[in-house]
Design a protein around this motif. Structure first.
Motif, PDB file in Angstrom:
ATOM      1  N   GLU A 467      35.115  18.408  21.833  1.00 60.24           N
ATOM      2  CA  GLU A 467      36.181  17.736  21.096  1.00 60.24           C
ATOM      3  C   GLU A 467      36.911  16.733  21.979  1.00 60.24           C
ATOM      4  O   GLU A 467      37.240  15.619  21.544  1.00 60.24           O
ATOM      5  CB  GLU A 467      37.164  18.769  20.553  1.00 60.24           C
ATOM      6  CG  GLU A 467      36.585  19.635  19.432  1.00 60.24           C
ATOM      7  CD  GLU A 467      37.521  20.766  19.042  1.00 60.24           C
ATOM      8  OE1 GLU A 467      38.606  20.886  19.656  1.00 60.24           O
ATOM      9  OE2 GLU A 467      37.166  21.546  18.127  1.00 60.24           O
ATOM     10  N   GLN A 468      37.160  17.117  23.243  1.00 57.84           N
ATOM     11  CA  GLN A 468      37.834  16.201  24.165  1.00 57.84           C
ATOM     12  C   GLN A 468      36.984  14.960  24.436  1.00 57.84           C
ATOM     13  O   GLN A 468      37.491  13.840  24.467  1.00 57.84           O
ATOM     14  CB  GLN A 468      38.152  16.933  25.485  1.00 57.84           C
ATOM     15  CG  GLN A 468      39.198  18.027  25.341  1.00 57.84           C
ATOM     16  CD  GLN A 468      39.360  18.840  26.611  1.00 57.84           C
ATOM     17  OE1 GLN A 468      38.686  18.580  27.619  1.00 57.84           O
ATOM     18  NE2 GLN A 468      40.223  19.841  26.568  1.00 57.84           N
ATOM     19  N   GLU A 469      35.666  15.180  24.624  1.00 54.27           N
ATOM     20  CA  GLU A 469      34.788  14.040  24.869  1.00 54.27           C
ATOM     21  C   GLU A 469      34.720  13.125  23.642  1.00 54.27           C
ATOM     22  O   GLU A 469      34.668  11.907  23.758  1.00 54.27           O
ATOM     23  CB  GLU A 469      33.379  14.542  25.229  1.00 54.27           C
ATOM     24  CG  GLU A 469      33.314  15.187  26.608  1.00 54.27           C
ATOM     25  CD  GLU A 469      31.921  15.688  26.935  1.00 54.27           C
ATOM     26  OE1 GLU A 469      31.031  15.584  26.055  1.00 54.27           O
ATOM     27  OE2 GLU A 469      31.717  16.173  28.054  1.00 54.27           O
ATOM     28  N   ALA A 470      34.734  13.732  22.431  1.00 56.20           N
ATOM     29  CA  ALA A 470      34.707  12.939  21.207  1.00 56.20           C
ATOM     30  C   ALA A 470      35.951  12.084  21.063  1.00 56.20           C
ATOM     31  O   ALA A 470      35.894  10.942  20.634  1.00 56.20           O
ATOM     32  CB  ALA A 470      34.533  13.864  19.998  1.00 56.20           C
ATOM     33  N   GLN A 471      37.114  12.658  21.465  1.00 62.01           N
ATOM     34  CA  GLN A 471      38.361  11.909  21.393  1.00 62.01           C
ATOM     35  C   GLN A 471      38.377  10.743  22.383  1.00 62.01           C
ATOM     36  O   GLN A 471      38.871   9.652  22.075  1.00 62.01           O
ATOM     37  CB  GLN A 471      39.545  12.839  21.668  1.00 62.01           C
ATOM     38  CG  GLN A 471      39.782  13.873  20.566  1.00 62.01           C
ATOM     39  CD  GLN A 471      40.853  14.886  20.955  1.00 62.01           C
ATOM     40  OE1 GLN A 471      41.392  14.842  22.054  1.00 62.01           O
ATOM     41  NE2 GLN A 471      41.157  15.809  20.036  1.00 62.01           N
ATOM     42  N   ILE A 472      37.765  10.970  23.567  1.00 60.29           N
ATOM     43  CA  ILE A 472      37.733   9.912  24.582  1.00 60.29           C
ATOM     44  C   ILE A 472      36.863   8.748  24.123  1.00 60.29           C
ATOM     45  O   ILE A 472      37.204   7.579  24.287  1.00 60.29           O
ATOM     46  CB  ILE A 472      37.231  10.477  25.917  1.00 60.29           C
ATOM     47  CG1 ILE A 472      38.258  11.458  26.494  1.00 60.29           C
ATOM     48  CG2 ILE A 472      36.961   9.355  26.916  1.00 60.29           C
ATOM     49  CD1 ILE A 472      37.787  12.196  27.719  1.00 60.29           C
ATOM     50  N   THR A 473      35.708   9.101  23.526  1.00 62.76           N
ATOM     51  CA  THR A 473      34.782   8.052  23.071  1.00 62.76           C
ATOM     52  C   THR A 473      35.248   7.427  21.766  1.00 62.76           C
ATOM     53  O   THR A 473      34.859   6.323  21.445  1.00 62.76           O
ATOM     54  CB  THR A 473      33.377   8.644  22.880  1.00 62.76           C
ATOM     55  OG1 THR A 473      33.445   9.764  21.969  1.00 62.76           O
ATOM     56  CG2 THR A 473      32.806   9.113  24.206  1.00 62.76           C
TER      57      THR A 473
END
Length: 473
Positions: A467-473
């Protein structure tokens, strides 16, 4: 599964064949088998037909269907989901930890024969065995970090530790037979296995001498053309295993009485007696060193291949992401390799520690007994389950297609289940049989439960990271 970072494809056909030899052909088994008498030859053939052929066929097709890095982790995940894939890998890599110290202790004991009476004076020195194990585990770990070409070089060289001693044994046995005739003249009925519960327990362990061909597929993204090379390498390597085990056992039975090759030093003792009988005492020292090399090769093969399982689990976030890191220069999963090497060293230290800690080591060994066989249940079950999936023209199927594949996998599954049942029962000389059963069954339950808890924790953390990586991208 996330894309695998750029691993180096450096394992070729010859390297794979020698990997299967060094991981599967252990000279210890020939002496253990020969000590049981000539009927064990029939058991070898049964093990070949009922376990190795189903295992080899399953690994050939599964490696062709899904040749990615991770082997049994990927196959089980594709068939039953990530939880089953993680549990299959968890039991596989945990059950191998006591194996490292066990096989290296055997190598350390064998090497002492090369140095005569002075060497055998160290036979009771626990510090020698511990130092031998720790030094070799360190060397194996560092060489495998250094790169796939260096790691495979170690496997290729140590494969001589099984090929040359077995060849020397066969030559010595032929010379002994030519000069002195057979050591024992067995009647025809001696070749007929006599069923008893204790014999069945021993025979089940003989079956799994043919295990290990699944290990190479864990390095699928480091193998050149795995769909082509794995099946043919298994055919060649498997033929060498069968000839080595059956030929080595026959050589010992022809040239020596069964009682002369019993115990953990049975193979070296057999070579010692034969070389002395023929006036070739100089043969003992190089053979003893080569048998020690065979033990090192077994540890090296399983450390290099099995460490790829936590690497792939790290990529899927079921273990900390650091397990999925690849060395920028050497292009190897260095965190997974180091972690597995350190874990093997810790288990070796536990085996030589005080009474309380040694008790912990004994429990770990008890946990590993059944856990060693659990991954084969997943493997054969995955072979059956994945037959419902279509196979493209690039996939090498089992000859005969789906019906033969299911029949072979079912035979392997039945053999594995029977072995698990028999492995629960303690040895005949075990003074506390009930407690031994409780340790094995209870230890297995603890090991599997720990794997389930670790998976659930990893899945929870992995979702947060995703989820954190999705928010960053």
């Amino acid at each position: 599964m996330p894309a695998i970072p750029a691993l180096k494809r450096g394992i070729r056909f010859r390297d794979l064949v020698l990997f299967y030899v060094v991981s599967g052909l252990s000279v210890r088994w020939t002496a253990s088998a020969a000590a049981a008498g000539p009927s064990i030859l029939v058991v070898w053939v049964a093990a070949l037909a009922c376990f190795f052929v189903p295992l080899a066929a399953s690994v050939m097709e599964l490696s062709s269907r899904h040749p990615e890095e991770g082997g049994i982790y990927v196959w089980t995940t594709k068939a039953f989901g990530h939880g089953s894939g993680f549990l299959a890998s968890w039991t596989y890599w945990m059950s191998n930890l006591p194996y490292f110290s066990g096989v290296l202790y055997f190598g350390a004991a064998s090497a002492l024969f090369a140095f005569g009476a002075r060497g055998r004076a160290l036979a009771g020195n626990s510090s020698y065995y511990l130092l031998f194990s720790l030094v070799w585990l360190t060397i194996i770990t560092l060489l495998n970090i250094r790169g796939i070409n260096v790691g495979k070089w170690l496997n290729n060289v140590t494969s001589l530790g099984s090929l040359l001693p077995l060849s020397a044994l066969v030559v010595l046995a032929c010379l002994s037979y030519a000069h002195f005739g057979p050591a024992v003249r067995y009647p025809a009925q001696a070749f007929i296995p006599h069923f008893s519960f204790n014999n069945a327990v021993f025979w089940s362990t003989i079956f799994f001498a043919f295990g290990g061909v699944e290990a190479g597929s864990a390095m699928g993204d480091e193998i050149v053309n795995p769909r082509r090379n794995i099946p043919f390498a298994i055919l060649v390597g498997g033929s060498i295993l069968a000839l080595g085990y059956i030929g080595g056992t026959t050589a010992l039975l022809v040239s020596l009485p069964s009682e002369a090759v019993g115990g953990p030093d049975g193979f070296i003792n057999g070579v010692h007696v034969l070389s002395a009988r023929l006036g070739l005492d100089w043969v003992l020292a190089p053979v003893a060193l080569l048998v020690g090399l065979n033990a090192v090769g077994g540890a090296a093969a399983y450390l290099s291949s099995t460490s790829r399982l936590p690497f792939v689990a790290g990529l899927d976030y079921y273990l900390p992401p650091a397990f999925g890191w690849i060395h920028r220069r050497y292009r190897t999963p260095w965190v997974a390799i180091v972690s597995y090497g350190v874990a093997g060293a810790v288990v070796a230290l536990l085996g030589q520690a005080g009474t309380t800690v040694r008790g912990a080591y004994d429990v770990l060994v008890a946990m590993a007994i059944i856990c060693y066989f659990v991954p084969y249940l997943f493997l054969f079950a995955a072979m059956i389950r994945l037959q419902s999936e279509p196979a493209g023209p690039e996939v090498r199927r089992v000859p005969g297609g789906k019906p033969v594949a299911i029949a072979l996998a079912s035979l392997g599954l039945a053999s594995t289940m029977l072995t698990i049942f028999l492995s629960v029962f303690p040895a005949q000389d075990e003074p506390h049989k009930v407690m031994a059963v409780v340790k094995v069954v209870g230890g297995t339950a603890v090991m599997i439960s720990a794997g389930i808890v670790l998976f659930l924790i990893g899945r929870h953390k992995g979702r947060k990271l995703a989820e954190q990586e999705a928010q960053i991208t």
